[in-house]
Scaffold this motif. Structure first.
Motif, PDB file in Angstrom:
ATOM      1  N   CYS A 138       3.660 -32.507 -81.998  1.00  0.00           N
ATOM      2  CA  CYS A 138       2.508 -31.970 -82.740  1.00  0.00           C
ATOM      3  C   CYS A 138       1.989 -30.688 -82.097  1.00  0.00           C
ATOM      4  O   CYS A 138       1.621 -29.726 -82.790  1.00  0.00           O
ATOM      5  CB  CYS A 138       1.390 -33.008 -82.807  1.00  0.00           C
ATOM      6  SG  CYS A 138       1.781 -34.450 -83.825  1.00  0.00           S
ATOM      7  N   THR A 139       1.973 -30.657 -80.770  1.00  0.00           N
ATOM      8  CA  THR A 139       1.528 -29.455 -80.058  1.00  0.00           C
ATOM      9  C   THR A 139       2.482 -28.293 -80.326  1.00  0.00           C
ATOM     10  O   THR A 139       2.053 -27.152 -80.515  1.00  0.00           O
ATOM     11  CB  THR A 139       1.444 -29.729 -78.543  1.00  0.00           C
ATOM     12  OG1 THR A 139       0.518 -30.792 -78.312  1.00  0.00           O
ATOM     13  CG2 THR A 139       0.985 -28.491 -77.788  1.00  0.00           C
TER      14      THR A 139
ATOM     15  N   VAL B 224       1.725 -26.805 -83.723  1.00  0.00           N
ATOM     16  CA  VAL B 224       0.513 -25.984 -83.706  1.00  0.00           C
ATOM     17  C   VAL B 224       0.783 -24.618 -83.090  1.00  0.00           C
ATOM     18  O   VAL B 224       0.330 -23.579 -83.594  1.00  0.00           O
ATOM     19  CB  VAL B 224      -0.611 -26.701 -82.931  1.00  0.00           C
ATOM     20  CG1 VAL B 224      -1.816 -25.781 -82.755  1.00  0.00           C
ATOM     21  CG2 VAL B 224      -1.034 -27.973 -83.662  1.00  0.00           C
TER      22      VAL B 224
ATOM     23  N   SER C 170       2.913 -36.424 -79.218  1.00  0.00           N
ATOM     24  CA  SER C 170       1.895 -35.425 -78.895  1.00  0.00           C
ATOM     25  C   SER C 170       2.546 -34.069 -78.634  1.00  0.00           C
ATOM     26  O   SER C 170       2.037 -33.026 -79.069  1.00  0.00           O
ATOM     27  CB  SER C 170       1.103 -35.866 -77.669  1.00  0.00           C
ATOM     28  OG  SER C 170       0.152 -34.892 -77.299  1.00  0.00           O
TER      29      SER C 170
ATOM     30  N   LYS D 262      -2.604 -26.971 -89.022  1.00  0.00           N
ATOM     31  CA  LYS D 262      -2.698 -26.877 -87.563  1.00  0.00           C
ATOM     32  C   LYS D 262      -3.839 -27.741 -87.039  1.00  0.00           C
ATOM     33  O   LYS D 262      -3.724 -28.355 -85.973  1.00  0.00           O
ATOM     34  CB  LYS D 262      -2.891 -25.422 -87.129  1.00  0.00           C
ATOM     35  CG  LYS D 262      -1.664 -24.549 -87.346  1.00  0.00           C
ATOM     36  CD  LYS D 262      -1.847 -23.174 -86.747  1.00  0.00           C
ATOM     37  CE  LYS D 262      -0.573 -22.344 -86.898  1.00  0.00           C
ATOM     38  NZ  LYS D 262      -0.714 -21.011 -86.282  1.00  0.00           N
ATOM     39  N   GLN D 263      -4.922 -27.785 -87.777  1.00  0.00           N
ATOM     40  CA  GLN D 263      -6.032 -28.651 -87.391  1.00  0.00           C
ATOM     41  C   GLN D 263      -5.601 -30.118 -87.408  1.00  0.00           C
ATOM     42  O   GLN D 263      -5.936 -30.881 -86.498  1.00  0.00           O
ATOM     43  CB  GLN D 263      -7.217 -28.430 -88.334  1.00  0.00           C
ATOM     44  CG  GLN D 263      -7.815 -27.031 -88.287  1.00  0.00           C
ATOM     45  CD  GLN D 263      -8.903 -26.832 -89.323  1.00  0.00           C
ATOM     46  OE1 GLN D 263      -9.322 -27.767 -89.985  1.00  0.00           O
ATOM     47  NE2 GLN D 263      -9.349 -25.597 -89.473  1.00  0.00           N
TER      48      GLN D 263
ATOM     49  N   SER E  26      -3.267 -30.826 -84.513  1.00  0.00           N
ATOM     50  CA  SER E  26      -4.013 -30.838 -83.254  1.00  0.00           C
ATOM     51  C   SER E  26      -4.706 -32.180 -83.059  1.00  0.00           C
ATOM     52  O   SER E  26      -4.685 -32.762 -81.963  1.00  0.00           O
ATOM     53  CB  SER E  26      -5.048 -29.707 -83.239  1.00  0.00           C
ATOM     54  OG  SER E  26      -4.433 -28.453 -83.052  1.00  0.00           O
TER      55      SER E  26
ATOM     56  N   PHE F 286      -7.421 -23.445 -78.475  1.00  0.00           N
ATOM     57  CA  PHE F 286      -6.653 -22.721 -79.490  1.00  0.00           C
ATOM     58  C   PHE F 286      -7.499 -22.458 -80.733  1.00  0.00           C
ATOM     59  O   PHE F 286      -7.550 -21.335 -81.230  1.00  0.00           O
ATOM     60  CB  PHE F 286      -5.406 -23.518 -79.864  1.00  0.00           C
ATOM     61  CG  PHE F 286      -4.606 -22.908 -80.986  1.00  0.00           C
ATOM     62  CD1 PHE F 286      -3.734 -21.870 -80.745  1.00  0.00           C
ATOM     63  CD2 PHE F 286      -4.752 -23.362 -82.293  1.00  0.00           C
ATOM     64  CE1 PHE F 286      -3.009 -21.290 -81.776  1.00  0.00           C
ATOM     65  CE2 PHE F 286      -4.031 -22.797 -83.326  1.00  0.00           C
ATOM     66  CZ  PHE F 286      -3.153 -21.755 -83.073  1.00  0.00           C
ATOM     67  N   HIS F 287      -8.163 -23.490 -81.230  1.00  0.00           N
ATOM     68  CA  HIS F 287      -8.939 -23.336 -82.459  1.00  0.00           C
ATOM     69  C   HIS F 287     -10.231 -22.552 -82.208  1.00  0.00           C
ATOM     70  O   HIS F 287     -10.682 -21.810 -83.081  1.00  0.00           O
ATOM     71  CB  HIS F 287      -9.235 -24.703 -83.062  1.00  0.00           C
ATOM     72  CG  HIS F 287      -8.009 -25.408 -83.541  1.00  0.00           C
ATOM     73  ND1 HIS F 287      -7.331 -25.036 -84.681  1.00  0.00           N
ATOM     74  CD2 HIS F 287      -7.308 -26.455 -83.018  1.00  0.00           C
ATOM     75  CE1 HIS F 287      -6.280 -25.816 -84.844  1.00  0.00           C
ATOM     76  NE2 HIS F 287      -6.249 -26.692 -83.848  1.00  0.00           N
TER      77      HIS F 287
ATOM     78  N   HIS G 178      -5.845 -27.753 -77.293  1.00  0.00           N
ATOM     79  CA  HIS G 178      -6.068 -27.671 -78.738  1.00  0.00           C
ATOM     80  C   HIS G 178      -7.470 -27.166 -79.073  1.00  0.00           C
ATOM     81  O   HIS G 178      -7.644 -26.387 -80.026  1.00  0.00           O
ATOM     82  CB  HIS G 178      -5.801 -29.034 -79.376  1.00  0.00           C
ATOM     83  CG  HIS G 178      -4.349 -29.381 -79.415  1.00  0.00           C
ATOM     84  ND1 HIS G 178      -3.496 -28.930 -80.399  1.00  0.00           N
ATOM     85  CD2 HIS G 178      -3.579 -30.109 -78.552  1.00  0.00           C
ATOM     86  CE1 HIS G 178      -2.278 -29.372 -80.166  1.00  0.00           C
ATOM     87  NE2 HIS G 178      -2.293 -30.092 -79.058  1.00  0.00           N
TER      88      HIS G 178
ATOM     89  N   ALA H  50      -2.062 -34.721 -82.210  1.00  0.00           N
ATOM     90  CA  ALA H  50      -1.592 -34.557 -80.829  1.00  0.00           C
ATOM     91  C   ALA H  50      -2.550 -35.208 -79.841  1.00  0.00           C
ATOM     92  O   ALA H  50      -2.123 -35.887 -78.893  1.00  0.00           O
ATOM     93  CB  ALA H  50      -1.427 -33.074 -80.503  1.00  0.00           C
ATOM     94  N   CYS H  51      -3.839 -35.024 -80.058  1.00  0.00           N
ATOM     95  CA  CYS H  51      -4.849 -35.612 -79.175  1.00  0.00           C
ATOM     96  C   CYS H  51      -4.883 -37.138 -79.310  1.00  0.00           C
ATOM     97  O   CYS H  51      -5.038 -37.855 -78.317  1.00  0.00           O
ATOM     98  CB  CYS H  51      -6.223 -35.025 -79.485  1.00  0.00           C
ATOM     99  SG  CYS H  51      -6.363 -33.254 -79.134  1.00  0.00           S
TER     100      CYS H  51
END
Length: 261
Positions: free
Chosen positions: A166-167, A170, A163, A116-117, A120, A100-101, A97, A123-124
């Protein structure tokens, strides 16, 4: 002209400096899968070599569950393998993540979309919750701590599943990208592979829970082992997420460099 020169000097060296570490980041999902595959294979081979014994507190009379085998003589291996897998998987999710960002900011010169933020971060967080559950799952075995073991199992699976969802949100757009760059094609294939495997795992998980509840022990036992081994390929698929598309990051560089000569 001076403005372009300033932007190039501030952005491009950073891009090159960070991108050189990407081969090392890709080792994380590889280690995760290798650790999990080694642990599972050892447990399974040991169980077969011992003549498929039935362990104390084993609920399945036909096929021993992973936690049943890992609760006895091979528990040190189970704890070590499970700990390495859990920690490197958490590191993998964090890197996936962040990369990606960071890549989006370099390539698009802008922040990624807000949703998406948010996903992410979620997900973490979910994987951060699953990590200690996965580690403790190998310590609080089904023989001595059945209730705690079930709670940890739920936390590990729920955290990992959320997780993964959510991934997927994203990286959903990555599956429809049409760029021909090798790195982008590899990432697209990896995203498709991980999403497909997760979908299969989810369906198998529902089937496993249903069959176990209906006391179809033999099939549910086989399903658990198949699901566990399949997770190895899910972990390995993340290696493709960590490929840096140099063409995107370097596109602006190629256009600006001739102007500086």
């Amino acid at each position: 002209m001076a403005q372009q020169h300033s932007n190039t000097n501030t952005r491009n060296p950073t891009h090159r400096k960070v991108s050189q570490y990407f081969p090392y980041l890709r080792l994380l999902p590889i280690i995760t899968g290798a650790s999990w595959l080694t642990t599972l294979s050892t447990l399974f081979i040991y169980w077969l070599a011992q003549g498929r014994p039935r362990y104390p507190a084993q609920s399945n009379p036909y096929v021993a569950f992973i936690s049943d085998i890992g609760a006895f003589i091979l528990q040190p291996l189970f704890i070590t393998g499970g700990t390495i897998t859990a920690i490197t998987l958490l590191g993998t999710i964090l890197c996936v993540h962040v990369v990606f960002h960071w890549e989006y900011a370099i390539a698009k010169r802008a922040k990624s979309q807000r949703y998406k933020q948010v996903f992410s971060v979620l997900a973490c967080i979910f994987q951060g919750v699953a990590c200690p559950c996965q580690i403790c799952l190998t310590i609080f075995d089904n023989k001595g701590y059945p209730r705690i073991h079930r709670m940890l199992l739920l936390g590990a699976f729920a955290g990992t599943a959320l997780s993964a969802i959510c991934t997927t949100v994203v990286f959903w757009g990555e599956m429809w990208r049409e760029e021909q760059a090798k790195e982008l094609q590899t990432r697209r294939q990896s995203v498709i592979a991980s999403t497909t495997i997760f979908g299969i795992e989810f369906c198998m998980g529902v089937a496993f829970t249903t069959l176990l509840y209906l006391k179809f022990y033999r099939i549910s036992g086989i399903l658990e082992w198949v699901m566990a081994f399949l997770f190895t390929f899910y972990f390995w698929a993340f290696a493709g997420f960590l490929l840096l598309p140099a063409e995107e990051g370097g596109e602006g560089i190629n256009e600006e460099t001739p102007l500086l000569r």
